[in-house]
Structure formats: structure tokens, C-alpha cells
Design a protein around this motif. Structure first.
Motif, PDB file in Angstrom:
ATOM      1  N   LEU A   3       0.759  -1.189   0.040  1.00 46.22           N
ATOM      2  CA  LEU A   3       0.016  -0.111   0.042  1.00 46.22           C
ATOM      3  C   LEU A   3       0.887   1.196   0.060  1.00 46.22           C
ATOM      4  O   LEU A   3       1.668   1.256   0.856  1.00 46.22           O
ATOM      5  CB  LEU A   3      -1.230  -0.072   1.320  1.00 46.22           C
ATOM      6  CG  LEU A   3      -1.977  -1.041   1.254  1.00 46.22           C
ATOM      7  CD1 LEU A   3      -2.572  -1.206   2.652  1.00 46.22           C
ATOM      8  CD2 LEU A   3      -2.779  -1.352   0.164  1.00 46.22           C
ATOM      9  N   GLN A   4       0.290   2.246  -0.716  1.00 46.28           N
ATOM     10  CA  GLN A   4       1.293   3.469  -0.880  1.00 46.28           C
ATOM     11  C   GLN A   4       0.324   4.842  -0.739  1.00 46.28           C
ATOM     12  O   GLN A   4      -0.529   4.811  -1.360  1.00 46.28           O
ATOM     13  CB  GLN A   4       1.945   3.714  -2.301  1.00 46.28           C
ATOM     14  CG  GLN A   4       2.738   4.798  -2.382  1.00 46.28           C
ATOM     15  CD  GLN A   4       3.930   4.842  -1.832  1.00 46.28           C
ATOM     16  OE1 GLN A   4       4.623   3.783  -1.501  1.00 46.28           O
ATOM     17  NE2 GLN A   4       4.430   6.004  -1.297  1.00 46.28           N
ATOM     18  N   ALA A   5       0.622   5.300   0.542  1.00 45.05           N
ATOM     19  CA  ALA A   5      -0.476   6.498   0.853  1.00 45.05           C
ATOM     20  C   ALA A   5       0.290   7.710   0.588  1.00 45.05           C
ATOM     21  O   ALA A   5       1.542   7.756   0.551  1.00 45.05           O
ATOM     22  CB  ALA A   5      -0.737   6.451   2.333  1.00 45.05           C
ATOM     23  N   SER A   6      -0.676   8.578  -0.010  1.00 44.08           N
ATOM     24  CA  SER A   6      -0.002   9.783  -0.530  1.00 44.08           C
ATOM     25  C   SER A   6      -1.268  10.998  -0.141  1.00 44.08           C
ATOM     26  O   SER A   6      -2.353  10.731  -0.057  1.00 44.08           O
ATOM     27  CB  SER A   6       0.196   9.840  -1.803  1.00 44.08           C
ATOM     28  OG  SER A   6      -0.710   9.367  -2.768  1.00 44.08           O
ATOM     29  N   GLY A   7      -0.653  12.087  -0.313  1.00 45.45           N
ATOM     30  CA  GLY A   7      -1.819  13.323  -0.445  1.00 45.45           C
ATOM     31  C   GLY A   7      -2.225  14.153   0.807  1.00 45.45           C
ATOM     32  O   GLY A   7      -2.673  15.185   0.899  1.00 45.45           O
ATOM     33  N   ASN A  26      -1.540  -8.760  -4.521  1.00 47.96           N
ATOM     34  CA  ASN A  26      -2.510  -9.722  -4.606  1.00 47.96           C
ATOM     35  C   ASN A  26      -3.852  -9.090  -4.449  1.00 47.96           C
ATOM     36  O   ASN A  26      -4.520  -9.099  -3.316  1.00 47.96           O
ATOM     37  CB  ASN A  26      -2.343 -10.841  -3.733  1.00 47.96           C
ATOM     38  CG  ASN A  26      -3.707 -11.827  -3.691  1.00 47.96           C
ATOM     39  OD1 ASN A  26      -4.334 -11.565  -4.639  1.00 47.96           O
ATOM     40  ND2 ASN A  26      -3.599 -12.742  -2.772  1.00 47.96           N
ATOM     41  N   ILE A  27      -4.266  -8.124  -5.346  1.00 43.36           N
ATOM     42  CA  ILE A  27      -5.442  -7.330  -5.141  1.00 43.36           C
ATOM     43  C   ILE A  27      -6.790  -8.078  -4.662  1.00 43.36           C
ATOM     44  O   ILE A  27      -7.563  -7.349  -3.997  1.00 43.36           O
ATOM     45  CB  ILE A  27      -5.719  -6.387  -6.400  1.00 43.36           C
ATOM     46  CG1 ILE A  27      -4.592  -5.619  -6.908  1.00 43.36           C
ATOM     47  CG2 ILE A  27      -6.889  -5.361  -6.364  1.00 43.36           C
ATOM     48  CD1 ILE A  27      -4.008  -4.581  -5.623  1.00 43.36           C
ATOM     49  N   GLY A  28      -6.654  -8.928  -5.249  1.00 42.25           N
ATOM     50  CA  GLY A  28      -8.116  -9.843  -5.107  1.00 42.25           C
ATOM     51  C   GLY A  28      -8.256 -10.399  -3.820  1.00 42.25           C
ATOM     52  O   GLY A  28      -9.099 -10.959  -3.327  1.00 42.25           O
ATOM     53  N   ALA A  73     -10.600   0.486 -10.923  1.00 43.54           N
ATOM     54  CA  ALA A  73      -9.779   0.385 -12.198  1.00 43.54           C
ATOM     55  C   ALA A  73      -8.288   0.840 -11.768  1.00 43.54           C
ATOM     56  O   ALA A  73      -7.178   0.218 -12.435  1.00 43.54           O
ATOM     57  CB  ALA A  73     -10.190   1.350 -12.968  1.00 43.54           C
ATOM     58  N   LYS A  74      -8.031   1.713 -10.886  1.00 44.71           N
ATOM     59  CA  LYS A  74      -6.780   2.206 -10.321  1.00 44.71           C
ATOM     60  C   LYS A  74      -6.508   1.636  -9.075  1.00 44.71           C
ATOM     61  O   LYS A  74      -5.389   1.840  -8.623  1.00 44.71           O
ATOM     62  CB  LYS A  74      -6.892   3.398 -10.068  1.00 44.71           C
ATOM     63  CG  LYS A  74      -7.033   4.526 -11.450  1.00 44.71           C
ATOM     64  CD  LYS A  74      -7.095   5.821 -11.109  1.00 44.71           C
ATOM     65  CE  LYS A  74      -7.388   6.952 -12.427  1.00 44.71           C
ATOM     66  NZ  LYS A  74      -7.533   8.125 -12.180  1.00 44.71           N
ATOM     67  N   ASN A  75      -7.098   0.795  -8.516  1.00 45.76           N
ATOM     68  CA  ASN A  75      -6.681  -0.097  -7.231  1.00 45.76           C
ATOM     69  C   ASN A  75      -6.188   0.858  -6.148  1.00 45.76           C
ATOM     70  O   ASN A  75      -5.346   0.658  -5.375  1.00 45.76           O
ATOM     71  CB  ASN A  75      -5.500  -1.011  -7.558  1.00 45.76           C
ATOM     72  CG  ASN A  75      -5.828  -2.126  -8.461  1.00 45.76           C
ATOM     73  OD1 ASN A  75      -6.966  -2.720  -8.698  1.00 45.76           O
ATOM     74  ND2 ASN A  75      -4.887  -2.600  -9.357  1.00 45.76           N
ATOM     75  N   LEU A  98      -6.653  -8.609   4.441  1.00 46.35           N
ATOM     76  CA  LEU A  98      -6.727  -9.575   3.379  1.00 46.35           C
ATOM     77  C   LEU A  98      -7.185 -10.768   3.903  1.00 46.35           C
ATOM     78  O   LEU A  98      -7.008 -11.397   5.040  1.00 46.35           O
ATOM     79  CB  LEU A  98      -5.116  -9.675   2.989  1.00 46.35           C
ATOM     80  CG  LEU A  98      -4.479  -8.338   2.919  1.00 46.35           C
ATOM     81  CD1 LEU A  98      -2.937  -8.559   2.510  1.00 46.35           C
ATOM     82  CD2 LEU A  98      -5.101  -7.673   1.830  1.00 46.35           C
ATOM     83  N   GLN A  99      -7.478 -11.692   2.794  1.00 43.98           N
ATOM     84  CA  GLN A  99      -7.774 -12.890   3.136  1.00 43.98           C
ATOM     85  C   GLN A  99      -7.626 -13.892   1.612  1.00 43.98           C
ATOM     86  O   GLN A  99      -7.935 -13.367   0.667  1.00 43.98           O
ATOM     87  CB  GLN A  99      -9.624 -13.065   3.343  1.00 43.98           C
ATOM     88  CG  GLN A  99      -9.927 -14.570   3.631  1.00 43.98           C
ATOM     89  CD  GLN A  99     -11.288 -14.668   4.037  1.00 43.98           C
ATOM     90  OE1 GLN A  99     -11.692 -13.902   4.866  1.00 43.98           O
ATOM     91  NE2 GLN A  99     -12.057 -15.503   3.397  1.00 43.98           N
TER      92      GLN A  99
END
Length: 123
Positions: A3-7, A26-28, A73-75, A98-99
Motif C-alpha cells: 500500500l502506498q499512501a499519499s496526499g 494480490n489485489i483480489g 480500475a486504479k486499485n 486480506l484473506q
């Protein structure tokens, strides 16, 4: 999952910021994504969460001001923060629940954390 946090940034009271949490890997396996925050000297607290089905929940302190959303679309999961208050000053973290099944066909449940992004609201 990474995970990449920004803003994050510095904003005056009453202003707005949008945080982003981009996921890779593993986005799914992601069942829910959440934003937490931790102010100096305080415990980390849940700010908002969104499940893979689109259900959301918010801390009482941010209801009506913050909105969590996602772009599949951008995850990426976003946290739109409006009407910011000095009390919102904290390091904000995104986390994903996650699972998935491992190589032994055993179900694994775990949490992945992104790095924090500083939000500072001046009065």
C-alpha cells in the motif's frame, strides 16, 4: 499486498485534502480498506473503512466531513477530507484486510499497512 499512501499536507482550518492509498500485489485478496490516524500522544484510531462490497463506515468525529471511496480500475482508495479542523491533525495510515489461501490450502487472514502521510491543519 503493498500500500502506498499519499496526499497529506498542510491546510488551514476549513480546507480540504484528498488522501490516496494505491494497492499493488494480490489485489483480489483485499476484503476491506481503511484509513487510520494517529495524533501525537494518542492511540491510532479508525477514521473510515470501505469493504470490497462497497459498504462504508466512519468514526463519529468525521461523519459528514470525510468520504471514503475507491476506484477499482486504479486499485486506489481515497479519503476526501472537507471542513478540516485542527483536531484532524495526525499521521494518516491506510490498511487493507486480506484473506487468501496459502500454499497449503489454508486460509490466511492478515492486515497490510501502508506508510503514513502527515496531515496538519492550522487554526
Amino acid at each position: 499486498v503493498q500500500l502506498q499512501a499519499s496526499g497529506g499536507g498542510l491546510v488551514q482550518a476549513g480546507g480540504s485534502l484528498r488522501l490516496s492509498c494505491a494497492a499493488s500485489g494480490n489485489i483480489g485478496s483485499i476484503k476491506a480498506t481503511a484509513w487510520y490516524r494517529q495524533a501525537p500522544g494518542k492511540q491510532r484510531e479508525l477514521v473510515a473503512a470501505i469493504t470490497s462490497g462497497g459498504s462504508t463506515n466512519y468514526a463519529d468525529s468525521v461523519k459528514g466531513r470525510f468520504t471514503i471511496s475507491r476506484d477499482n480500475a486504479k486499485n486506489t482508495v481515497y479519503l476526501q477530507m472537507n471542513s478540516l479542523e485542527p483536531e484532524d491533525t495526525a499521521v494518516y495510515y491506510c490498511a487493507a484486510d486480506l484473506q487468501y489461501y496459502n500454499a497449503y490450502d489454508e486460509i490466511v487472514v492478515e492486515r497490510s499497512w501502508g506508510q503514513g502521510t502527515q496531515v496538519t491543519v492550522s487554526s
